[in-house]
Design an enzyme around this catalytic site. Sequence first.
Site, PDB file in Angstrom:
ATOM      1  CD  GLN A  28      -3.056  -0.797   2.308  1.00 28.28           C
ATOM      2  OE1 GLN A  28      -3.168  -1.476   3.146  1.00 28.28           O
ATOM      3  NE2 GLN A  28      -3.679   0.210   2.406  1.00 28.28           N
ATOM      4  CB  SER A  46       3.200  -4.402   4.150  1.00 30.80           C
ATOM      5  OG  SER A  46       1.979  -4.319   4.908  1.00 30.80           O
ATOM      6  CG  LEU A  47      -0.792  -6.029  -0.392  1.00 33.12           C
ATOM      7  CD1 LEU A  47      -1.845  -7.000   0.078  1.00 33.12           C
ATOM      8  CD2 LEU A  47      -1.563  -4.741  -0.960  1.00 33.12           C
ATOM      9  NE  ARG A 103      -2.297  -8.374   5.121  1.00 31.69           N
ATOM     10  CZ  ARG A 103      -1.757  -7.231   4.835  1.00 31.69           C
ATOM     11  NH1 ARG A 103      -1.987  -6.665   4.156  1.00 31.69           N
ATOM     12  NH2 ARG A 103      -0.601  -7.062   5.621  1.00 31.69           N
ATOM     13  CG  HIS A 153       2.584  -3.654   9.544  1.00 30.57           C
ATOM     14  ND1 HIS A 153       2.522  -5.055   9.068  1.00 30.57           N
ATOM     15  CD2 HIS A 153       2.284  -3.028   8.388  1.00 30.57           C
ATOM     16  CE1 HIS A 153       2.384  -5.367   7.991  1.00 30.57           C
ATOM     17  NE2 HIS A 153       2.339  -4.033   7.343  1.00 30.57           N
ATOM     18  CD  GLN A 205       2.747  -9.126   6.243  1.00 30.35           C
ATOM     19  OE1 GLN A 205       1.413  -8.784   6.235  1.00 30.35           O
ATOM     20  NE2 GLN A 205       3.504  -9.043   5.105  1.00 30.35           N
TER      21      GLN A 205
END
Length: 313
Positions: free
Chosen positions: A10, A90-91, A115, A199, A248
Amino acid sequence: MAFALVFPGQGSQSVGMMDAYVGSSAIRETFAEASEALGEDLWQMVSAGPTERLALTVNTQPLMLTAGVAVYRAWLAAGGPRPSLVAGHSLGEYSALVAAGALAFADAVPLVRFRAQVMQEAVPEGKGAMAALMGMDIDEVRTACAEAAQGEVVEAANLNAPGQIVIAGARTAVERAMVLAMAKGAKRAVLLPVSAPFHCALMKPAAERLRERLATVRIVRPEIDVLNNVDVAVQTDPEKIRDALVRQAFSPVRWIESVTAMASRGLIRVIECGPGKVLAAMTRRISKEVEGGALHDAASIEQMLLEMGMKQR
C-alpha cells in the site's frame, strides 16, 4: 545471475498506474482474472479512479496485489528469468507468494480483500494513525514511542530504510510521539494518509480473523524462496507460512533487515516488480552491495532485460 524480485504494498497505488505497461497482454489478462475473482472491474477502477476510491484499503490491497502479479507475468512474458528469491513489503508479500507458486492468484485476491476489511474494522475510523519519522534510528524511535504511549499503543511499524521509520498506533499516541521525535532531533514527522494503523498491536484482532480465513486457503511449498517480513526468514512449510502472514499483520515490516539478508545471500540485484520505484529507492539507501532497479513501466522491463543480457540491442 542471482537476483531478487520485490513487490510493493500500500502507498504505491495511483490512478492510471498500469497505463505505463501499454501493449502487455499479461497485464490485462491478470486484471481480468482478479476482476472475475472479486466480481468487480478492477481495471476500470485503476484506470478511472477516482484517487479516493483507490485509497480505500479494501480496494488498495487487491489492486496492489494484482498489479504486482501482473508485472511479474509481464516480465516472464517478455523473456525475464525467474528470480532466486522473492519478497514483498507488507501486502506485497502476498504478491511474492503468488509469484513463488505457494498461493493461487484466484485465492489471493479475495484473501487480501478480507485482510483489508478486518484490518479496517479492527480500529474505528479516526482512532488510529501512522506517521513517518525521518532522521532517527530505530532505538531513538522506540524510545520516543515508549515515552509517548501513556497507556496507549504506538510502535515502530515499518523499518523502511536508515532514517526512515514509520510508527503506528492510537492517533493521540502517534501525535505525541511525533512531537517527542521532533524534540529529540527528527528531521521530519509526517502523518500518513492511511485509514488504519497497520503493523502494530491494534491489529491483533484482525490477525485472529485472518488466521481463521488462512486456515481455509490452500498454500503449498513455494517453488522460489520467499523471504518473509516478520522473521526475515525463508519458510517452506505451508503452516509456517500461514503463521508468518498472521503475525505480519501486527508486527513491524523489517525491510532494512530484509534487504541486508538479500545482500548476504549474494543477490547482486534487487528489482522492484510493480508500479512505482519506492522499494528501489529504499534498496539503494540500505545496501551498497546490491543494485536496485524497478520494472515500473514497459520500457524499464526491456531495459532490465538488456542489462541482464537477456536481450540484444
